[in-house]
Design an enzyme around this catalytic site. Structure first.
Site, PDB file in Angstrom:
ATOM      1  N   ASP A 196       0.818  -1.229   0.000  1.00 23.12           N
ATOM      2  CA  ASP A 196       0.000   0.000   0.000  1.00 23.12           C
ATOM      3  C   ASP A 196       0.847   1.273   0.000  1.00 23.12           C
ATOM      4  OD1 ASP A 196      -1.936   1.957   0.517  1.00 23.12           O
ATOM      5  OD2 ASP A 196      -2.253   1.346   2.609  1.00 23.12           O
ATOM      6  N   HIS A 371      -3.794   4.705   6.782  1.00 22.41           N
ATOM      7  CA  HIS A 371      -2.691   4.173   5.990  1.00 22.41           C
ATOM      8  C   HIS A 371      -1.362   4.488   6.654  1.00 22.41           C
ATOM      9  CE1 HIS A 371      -5.325   3.327   2.518  1.00 22.41           C
ATOM     10  NE2 HIS A 371      -5.969   4.412   2.927  1.00 22.41           N
TER      11      HIS A 371
END
Lengths: 558, 558
Positions: A196, A371
């Site tokens: 990611d 994130h």
């Protein structure tokens, strides 16, 4: 799991590269295809009238007999929102954790295909055999519970896909990221990591969700009037913490906004949200309570014009509105592109008399990202220690930044592959290289239409939106070479007609003289007549107004 | 300056409240009107096809014989961009500093009204008598040189308008803000302060432009390949510092982008930019130099699709392109609403092989704001010590934040007035209160049209942009009650016609049967026929596609 010499591993994306959302990655070994996620994205500004965008799944349709299944990493729209469209065309087994499948079921039911779908529940300790490959999972932290990363054992080696993740050292509900399992996988040796990149531009570590909870509690203790909290419906950890803060200060909570109501109900049902029954009251009830007993938990943290928060601020909500003395906490940051909407909502809330705690300068810490930042991305790289690296999830500059981070922790520059949608990496005998492209890209969905709005239609919408349209209707007798009726000019989106009568009268004269000239010169083909009208009228209007409306001549012949 | 008892002071805005840009404030005493600034703003997203937005100047037109002049605080578009439109209708004297007037002249020349305009040069020590009022000025710091604040002495008391400002303690060119003059004005006693609120949400102090220059120099020393710097053309201090950094490391500079070339030329001519002649070379020349001797100074820091930087990144610039090894420094932050454009440009630059130094996480300090943060706003309030306070320049939430800051430094809450465009504050005998509203608002400019695009036209453009248009043409004989020709359906922006033949054929049948039914039932009025076609076709298309295109029936009768 044995392998012959002409078998190879291919990895590619059908969506989600160089963009936020619409995530769909594919791992293929020989005749076995595994799909990871099936997301949607919301349209870019120039995709006028488009509702959502999904990946082009031509490749899956052409290889439908080889697709062994779809693995879901978590329940966000950008990872599951395209699933109902995909399953309509390629109905393969779907694997997901409990909350993820709970959210998927709602969607498939709405689409009327739940009964035909093959949903399989997994836990972080499941093993799923997919042809020659085997998938196992590891728990990660993210802004929705029940998120997992995927470890895919292939005959060529192990491929790891992180899903969306951060490392939250003090996670709400004590669901720790499974560091031990990640370490174990890394120790076994990983061929390729897909990780990611959303926050690859951010230095340091992302804050813990727990800190947000503490800050919300502190705010709740200080505030006397009604409290309105807007956040992402799917951030169940945060929703849990809002309930806990309300409990702490003896307030009741009412839940407003369609998606917030849906998610809260699903999460309570599945055991992801723990709320005493009498804590939740409906909007009518809450209006009867004193201000200091009220919390309103709402959608609208992105300033969406139709959301509950925006409607309350504008006094157009059916049951609730914003009053002087209210405090609104916007526990989110704007998703890129939504900044203006959020700003407008904040303005409206202030105008309605509320105090607003929001983004810049608030320093109150009512939001953290889901994130991982640069240090967390490096930690993942160091845990997994892959030979090859493919940065995923994020716009191109984020993938580039992630590649630079990988180089810093010792991944050879030539071993990192930045892909575009449809670019493939092929790995055979431990060697990776770019392979042939596969079809991939955007499929635009407008209403029920899937892929029927393309560049031409979008270009026309753009033109229409800028300067409108003029329809010119005229009936000719070509035999006699005369105009029988018209020209009539009808305009939409060009000028306010009542105030532009002269302009339109002159336009009329120009069409008439253009047609008469054509016919006197024996220019009689329809296409020439139309082109002449378009050109003459277009030139005149541009000179007069500096605008270029679309001109649609309709010439009838009798 | 004496005053009678029924004379009073009014202060209001015709533009610029609750928005960024389009600034225009008015101070009126008795029969004397003074206008401060005449800016434009760029259209909001929903103002489809609109080029720029200017203030509604109905009030000035109705009182044209009383308008004594327009005072300009500085040369940014949001303060001078509406001037050519205003002067066309109300041709009054204009007062501005040298650089401001230099930039204004270019605009008025382009508009063809320079010869008719009455421009008066001021310096920070000028005095301008405007009827019963007298204006003096004080130098401020801002992101364009030659910015001033205004001290307006009226018979009712002193009104101070800060313009846009920050306090830069180490300004480039040593043009310090005139703290002493501000202190002196404050000491004399100020009735009302109007102060810039743009950064009222930001804690602390705004950084000095000087630091940006130092950081740019450091970067220049480290970079080996070509350097491309994108910044705001009008930030002449920064442009100066880029030239100085280039000089330091022995590089030449080429200037690209229309507005950058214009401003650099104007600034050199007027003595605001000091550059040795041989430093600037043209694009052809620079291409012949080695990479480490090249700086390209460009527009495009906002990612504008047609700007030089974006065109270079896309390889569509006539003379220059981005190459691997280049370093691009984006010395600006995105203006709200431009975030996506900037992000896309950064992506394209990375794809073209450049390194990019930009916003988040770069920590390189290549940009500072031109507006003061909270501590500077408080400093201004404390220097001027006004009785009444009107926060100006900024969206509503910023005005609110500024009002809170004023309260913190001791301005009574009831003495702060947050205005909307057209709201007036009247002060008489030292007492301020809200007065009657004056006409104010947005005038939309589309091409040459000023104010001829209103809500109806915008609503049509919105509809057209979402789902396009269908024009249905049919010729009837009402006498015989039959369709003579058609229906023909022409669509634009609805579906890709070649792939939707069946849908359109069915639409055709529905129009035919609707019309036949009407005529058989003797429904013959045009408006009823049209409405029936619209309804039946609209319903069918919505059922089939979930879209609602505009439907334009054209029924001809023979």
């Amino acid at each position: 799991m044995s392998k012959s010499n002409n078998q190879k591993l291919s990895i590619f994306a059908l969506g989600g590269v160089g963009e936020i959302g619409k995530n769909m990655y594919v791992v293929r070994y020989d005749d076995d295809i595994v799909v990871i996620d099936a997301g949607l994205k919301f349209p870019e500004e120039e995709m006028l009238g488009i509702d959502i965008v999904i990946p082009d799944i031509t490749y899956l349709e052409e290889n439908r007999d080889k697709v062994r299944g779809i693995l879901l990493t978590h329940g966000h729209e950008d990872h599951i929102g395209g699933l109902s469209y995909v399953l309509r065309h390629v109905n393969v087994p779907v694997y997901g954790t409990k909350l993820t499948l709970g959210l998927v079921e709602g969607k498939l039911k709405e689409a009327g295909i739940l009964g035909d779908s093959k949903l399989h529940l997994i836990t972080p300790s499941s093993e799923v055999v997919l042809g020659s490959m085997k998938a196992t999972f590891f728990r990660t932290n993210h802004s929705i519970p029940d998120s997992v990363g995927i470890c895919l054992e292939t005959p060529e080696g192990i491929v790891v896909h992180t899903g969306d993740f951060k490392f939250d050292q003090t996670p709400v509900n004590n669901q720790f990221a499974d560091l031990h399992r990640m370490a174990e996988i890394g120790k076994r040796g990983v061929l390729c990591l897909l990780s990611d990149s959303t926050n690859a531009e951010r230095p340091g570590f992302t804050g813990s969700e727990y800190v947000v909870g503490e800050n919300i509690k502190e705010l709740f203790k200080r505030i006397n009037g009604r409290i309105i909290v807007a956040t992402f419906a799917s951030n169940i950890h945060r929703v849990q913490q809002v309930f806990e803060a309300a409990m702490l200060v003896g307030r009741k909570v009412t839940v407003v906004g369609r998606s917030m109501v849906n998610v809260v109900n699903t999460a309570i049902e599945l055991g992801y949200l723990h709320v005493p029954e009498d804590m939740i009251v409906d909007a009518e009830e809450i209006n009867k309570l004193p201000s200091d007993k009220i919390v309103i938990l709402s959608t609208g943290s992105q300033g969406e014009p139709m959301s509950a928060l925006t409607r309350m601020a504008r006094n157009t909500h059916r049951k609730l509105d914003i009053m002087p003395g209210d405090t609104v906490i916007i526990a989110a940051t704007p998703i890129p592109g939504n900044e203006k909407f959020v700003a407008r909502t904040v303005d409206q809330l202030f105008r309605a008399g509320a105090d607003v705690i929001y983004g810049p300068g608030s320093e109150t810490g009512v939001h953290v990202s889901g994130h991982g930042s640069q240090e967390e991305l490096k930690l993942m790289l160091n845990l997994i220690r892959p030979t090859y690296f493919i940065p995923i999830h994020g716009e191109y500059r984020m993938l580039r930044q992630h590649a630079m981070l990988a180089e810093q922790v010792g991944i050879k520059r030539e071993n990192t592959f930045i892909l575009d949608n449809g670019d493939t990496v092929e790995i055979q005998n431990g060697k990776a290289r770019y392979g042939p492209k596969v079809p991939a890209g955007n499929v635009l969905i407008d209403g029920l239409g899937v892929g029927d709005v393309g560049n031409i239609v979008l270009r026309d919408r753009k033109l229409l939106s800028q300067d409108g349209i003029l329809v010119v209707v005229v009936t000719l007798s070509k035999q006699k070479g005369v105009i029988l009726s018209g020209p009539d000019i009808i305009s939409r989106g060009f000028v306010y007609v009542r105030e532009s009568e002269e302009l339109l009268e002159e336009a009329n004269r120009i069409v008439t003289s253009t047609l008469n000239k054509c016919m006197s010169e024996n220019v009689n083909e329809w296409s020439s007549l139309k082109n002449n009208v378009k050109e003459a009228l277009g030139r005149f209007l541009f000179e007069q107004t500096r605008r270029r409306p679309m001109i649609l001549p309709i010439i009838m012949e009798v």
